[in-house]
Design an enzyme around this catalytic site. Structure first.
Site, PDB file in Angstrom:
ATOM      1  N   LYS A  22      48.284   2.774 -20.674  1.00 12.26           N
ATOM      2  CA  LYS A  22      47.493   1.660 -21.216  1.00 12.26           C
ATOM      3  C   LYS A  22      46.016   2.039 -21.282  1.00 12.26           C
ATOM      4  CE  LYS A  22      46.079  -1.786 -18.273  1.00 12.26           C
ATOM      5  NZ  LYS A  22      44.631  -2.072 -18.297  1.00 12.26           N
ATOM      6  N   ASN A  23      45.501   2.574 -20.184  1.00  9.98           N
ATOM      7  CA  ASN A  23      44.054   2.800 -20.124  1.00  9.98           C
ATOM      8  C   ASN A  23      43.605   4.021 -20.926  1.00  9.98           C
ATOM      9  OD1 ASN A  23      43.793   0.522 -18.646  1.00  9.98           O
ATOM     10  ND2 ASN A  23      43.490   1.526 -16.669  1.00  9.98           N
ATOM     11  N   CYS A 117      35.227 -10.808 -13.431  1.00  7.77           N
ATOM     12  CA  CYS A 117      36.668 -10.970 -13.570  1.00  7.77           C
ATOM     13  C   CYS A 117      37.270 -10.974 -12.170  1.00  7.77           C
ATOM     14  CB  CYS A 117      37.267  -9.906 -14.473  1.00  7.77           C
ATOM     15  SG  CYS A 117      37.490  -8.337 -13.670  1.00  7.77           S
ATOM     16  N   ARG A 122      31.686  -6.915 -12.989  1.00  9.53           N
ATOM     17  CA  ARG A 122      31.923  -5.685 -13.764  1.00  9.53           C
ATOM     18  C   ARG A 122      30.810  -5.511 -14.785  1.00  9.53           C
ATOM     19  NH1 ARG A 122      38.198  -5.119 -15.095  1.00  9.53           N
ATOM     20  NH2 ARG A 122      37.598  -2.958 -15.425  1.00  9.53           N
ATOM     21  N   ASP A 308      43.480   1.477  -8.923  1.00 12.52           N
ATOM     22  CA  ASP A 308      44.569   0.758  -9.603  1.00 12.52           C
ATOM     23  C   ASP A 308      45.906   0.856  -8.866  1.00 12.52           C
ATOM     24  OD1 ASP A 308      42.792  -0.032 -11.538  1.00 12.52           O
ATOM     25  OD2 ASP A 308      43.387   1.481 -13.007  1.00 12.52           O
ATOM     26  N   ARG A 400      50.293  -7.709 -19.080  1.00 16.80           N
ATOM     27  CA  ARG A 400      49.131  -7.029 -19.655  1.00 16.80           C
ATOM     28  C   ARG A 400      49.245  -5.519 -19.499  1.00 16.80           C
ATOM     29  NH1 ARG A 400      44.238  -8.155 -16.696  1.00 16.80           N
ATOM     30  NH2 ARG A 400      43.735  -6.381 -17.979  1.00 16.80           N
TER      31      ARG A 400
HETATM   32  N1  EPU Z   1      29.975  -0.041 -12.981  1.00 19.85           N
HETATM   33  C1  EPU Z   1      28.627  -0.290 -13.015  1.00 19.85           C
HETATM   34  N2  EPU Z   1      27.988  -0.325 -14.214  1.00 19.85           N
HETATM   35  C2  EPU Z   1      28.630  -0.092 -15.377  1.00 19.85           C
HETATM   36  C3  EPU Z   1      30.009   0.170 -15.362  1.00 19.85           C
HETATM   37  C4  EPU Z   1      30.667   0.184 -14.140  1.00 19.85           C
HETATM   38  O1  EPU Z   1      28.016  -0.494 -11.961  1.00 19.85           O
HETATM   39  O2  EPU Z   1      27.992  -0.125 -16.441  1.00 19.85           O
HETATM   40  C5  EPU Z   1      30.689  -0.010 -11.706  1.00 19.85           C
HETATM   41  C6  EPU Z   1      31.847  -1.010 -11.646  1.00 19.85           C
HETATM   42  O3  EPU Z   1      31.428  -2.300 -11.286  1.00 19.85           O
HETATM   43  C7  EPU Z   1      32.757  -0.377 -10.629  1.00 19.85           C
HETATM   44  C8  EPU Z   1      32.594   1.106 -10.899  1.00 19.85           C
HETATM   45  O4  EPU Z   1      31.346   1.231 -11.589  1.00 19.85           O
HETATM   46  O5  EPU Z   1      32.299  -0.659  -9.343  1.00 19.85           O
HETATM   47  C9  EPU Z   1      33.684   1.731 -11.728  1.00 19.85           C
HETATM   48  O6  EPU Z   1      33.951   0.947 -12.876  1.00 19.85           O
HETATM   49  P1  EPU Z   1      34.422   1.604 -14.240  1.00 19.85           P
HETATM   50  O7  EPU Z   1      33.380   1.363 -15.257  1.00 19.85           O
HETATM   51  O8  EPU Z   1      34.850   3.004 -14.017  1.00 19.85           O
HETATM   52  O9  EPU Z   1      35.689   0.699 -14.612  1.00 19.85           O
HETATM   53  P2  EPU Z   1      36.153   0.377 -16.080  1.00 19.85           P
HETATM   54  O10 EPU Z   1      35.895   1.561 -16.921  1.00 19.85           O
HETATM   55  O11 EPU Z   1      35.624  -0.914 -16.512  1.00 19.85           O
HETATM   56  C10 EPU Z   1      38.583   1.343 -15.885  1.00 19.85           C
HETATM   57  C11 EPU Z   1      39.975   0.812 -15.975  1.00 19.85           C
HETATM   58  C12 EPU Z   1      40.284  -0.038 -14.746  1.00 19.85           C
HETATM   59  C13 EPU Z   1      40.099   0.840 -13.505  1.00 19.85           C
HETATM   60  C14 EPU Z   1      38.682   1.417 -13.491  1.00 19.85           C
HETATM   61  C15 EPU Z   1      38.437   2.366 -12.334  1.00 19.85           C
HETATM   62  C16 EPU Z   1      40.412   0.570 -18.328  1.00 19.85           C
HETATM   63  C17 EPU Z   1      40.688  -0.314 -19.471  1.00 19.85           C
HETATM   64  N3  EPU Z   1      40.122   0.001 -17.164  1.00 19.85           N
HETATM   65  O12 EPU Z   1      37.726   0.207 -15.872  1.00 19.85           O
HETATM   66  O13 EPU Z   1      41.646  -0.412 -14.858  1.00 19.85           O
HETATM   67  O14 EPU Z   1      40.316   0.074 -12.350  1.00 19.85           O
HETATM   68  O15 EPU Z   1      38.434   2.126 -14.715  1.00 19.85           O
HETATM   69  O16 EPU Z   1      39.321   3.424 -12.369  1.00 19.85           O
HETATM   70  O17 EPU Z   1      40.483   1.778 -18.457  1.00 19.85           O
HETATM   71  C18 EPU Z   1      43.532  -1.796 -14.575  1.00 19.85           C
HETATM   72  O18 EPU Z   1      44.140  -1.060 -15.382  1.00 19.85           O
HETATM   73  O19 EPU Z   1      44.124  -2.653 -13.875  1.00 19.85           O
HETATM   74  C19 EPU Z   1      42.089  -1.651 -14.436  1.00 19.85           C
HETATM   75  C20 EPU Z   1      41.317  -2.597 -13.930  1.00 19.85           C
END
Ligand code: EPU
Length: 421
Positions: A22-23, A117, A122, A308, A400
């Site tokens: 998915k991701n 969320c 986030r 995850d 989802r």
């Molecule tokens: N963060 C910041 N600033 C930003 C972006 C992120 O401070 O601009 C922080 C976040 O709050 C968090 C950390 O950095 O503490 C990591 O967040 P990241 O941005 O890596 O998460 P994401 O890219 O939004 C993806 C996956 C998530 C998974 C995370 C971590 C997708 C669609 N989502 O989210 O997947 O938990 O990486 O590996 O790829 C799930 O599939 O259930 C899911 C939540």
């Protein structure tokens, strides 16, 4: 709204096949905005999140359809609209990954800020700062980030934040940089296999990206991208969830289409618990027949233990013979499953970003619900092993991220009924 009625106690035996990730699929779908030809994606699971993103892409002028063999086709038909609206972004945070492609291809992007969320705050500050470092101007108006740039220019972009790098932020900057002028170097890039898969897809479309899978990704800008046919990488989180399902039921399960090299941190922890994980031919075989040892687990960016799978391993450790410690270092508030597992007889105590798991002899079925995808998966696992019946409400959360999970687990011996509320 459907719920699951899970009758616990069955050992799982047989073969489970892992779907495409998915991701990985979501950012790759968004990346099709960058291309001039047609993208054909193989292995994209039929999930609610895929439907949501398809809906958003349609609004952005991308034609999205499934071929007869299940392949997902994407082709840009109209480049006028550049606005990812709140209604869609709110439903699914991964919608933010249209930002980079819109800015690079259409010179502007308006993306609603996703807001909080169920797994915590986030922010997307790193995404926006990445775009600024490539030369975009940005402004926040009525909850939307407005970005524009006549021309993006390659630069050194640092993506480290307080919790490490950012997965979708790295994806966004990479997608913006592929059509930028000159060379971009992303430092402190996310190393997750889903980021590597996106880079491999973009390269198959004619991009010049190297270093994916390491903290330094180099992108030489190109003028245009063409379409391609691409197979999405197997979902390591689904595979990991299946491995824990086998372990928690004292089962013996073969897992097909499983990239064990993407799951080394989980395998390390499962072995420490006493679970047997072996490669056998094209499968990964997971079995468990003895008592579970308590362990400590800390979530970290890849290749560390994935956030995850934190909820799912917590369920397993509920039944270990002693006290385990789980620390969440990516999303320190990602614990909605704790109170629900306690309703099923677990003994969990949360202290800040850490949960102390006191092992119990068994879990007991109860009505539970979880407002997060992975927490819901953890409750399904708990239901598989609990005494009696578990009623898991709001299964749309699990839909989802896991395609027809009840049918697939039932095929290896589980007893899960999907019923209307
Ligand atoms: N963060 C910041 N600033 C930003 C972006 C992120 O401070 O601009 C922080 C976040 O709050 C968090 C950390 O950095 O503490 C990591 O967040 P990241 O941005 O890596 O998460 P994401 O890219 O939004 C993806 C996956 C998530 C998974 C995370 C971590 C997708 C669609 N989502 O989210 O997947 O938990 O990486 O590996 O790829 C799930 O599939 O259930 C899911 C939540």
């Amino acid at each position: 709204m459907d719920y699951f009625e899970i009758t616990g106690g069955n050992r799982l035996r047989g073969t489970l096949t892992v779907n495409g990730s998915k991701n990985a699929a979501l950012p790759i779908m968004a990346a099709s905005i960058l291309t001039d030809g047609e993208t054909v994606l193989k292995g994209v699971p039929r999930l609610e999140d895929v439907k949501h993103l398809s809906g958003l892409l349609e609004k952005l002028g991308v034609n999205v359809w499934r071929g007869e063999n299940g392949d997902l086709h994407l082709k840009v038909e109209d480049e006028m609209n550049c606005h990812a609206e709140y209604e869609l972004v709110r439903k699914m945070r991964a919608s933010v990954c249209v930002m980079g492609p819109l800015l690079a291809k259409r010179k502007r992007a308006q993306v609603s800020l996703p807001g909080g969320c169920n797994i915590g705050d986030r922010p997307i500050d790193l995404h926006v700062s990445g775009m600024q470092q490539l030369g975009a101007e940005s402004e926040l108006l009525s909850g939307d980030v407005h970005l524009k740039a006549k021309k993006l220019k390659g630069n050194v972009v640092f993506l480290g934040g307080p919790f490490g790098s950012t997965v979708l932020g790295t994806a966004n900057v990479m997608m913006a940089a592929v059509l930028a002028e000159g060379t971009t170097v992303i430092e402190c890039a996310a190393c997750e296999p889903e980021v590597t898969d996106l880079a491999n897809y973009l390269n198959a479309c004619g991009a010049h990206i190297s270093g994916q899978g390491t903290p330094r990704i180099t992108i030489e800008g190109v003028r245009e991208l063409h379409g391609c046919e691409y197979t999405v990488v197997p979902d390591r989180i689904e595979a990991g969830t299946f491995m824990i399902a086998a372990a928690i039921t004292n089962g013996d399960v073969k897992i097909a289409n499983c990239r064990l090299d993407h799951l080394l941190a989980l395998v390390d922890r499962l072995k420490a618990v006493g679970v047997i994980v072996e490669r056998s031919g094209d499968y990964v075989q997971v079995s468990s027949s003895r008592r579970l040892e308590p362990i400590s687990v800390t979530t970290q960016p890849y290749p560390g233990f994935p956030t995850d799978l934190q909820a799912q391993i917590m369920t397993l450790l509920c039944l270990a013979d002693g006290n385990s410690i789980i620390t969440e270092k990516i999303f320190p508030d990602r614990f909605v499953h704790v109170a629900e597992l306690n309703r099923m007889g677990a003994r969990l105590r949360k202290e800040g970003p850490t949960v102390i798991v006191e092992g119990v002899k068994n879990l007991v079925g109860a009505p539970v619900m979880a407002s997060d995808l992975r927490a819901s998966a953890a409750l399904v696992l708990a239901g598989l092993v609990a005494k009696g019946k578990t009623k898991l409400s709001r299964v749309y959360h699990i839909d989802r991220g896991y395609e027809k999970i009840e049918e697939r687990l039932n095929a290896v011996g589980a007893d899960i009924k999907r019923l209307p509320e």
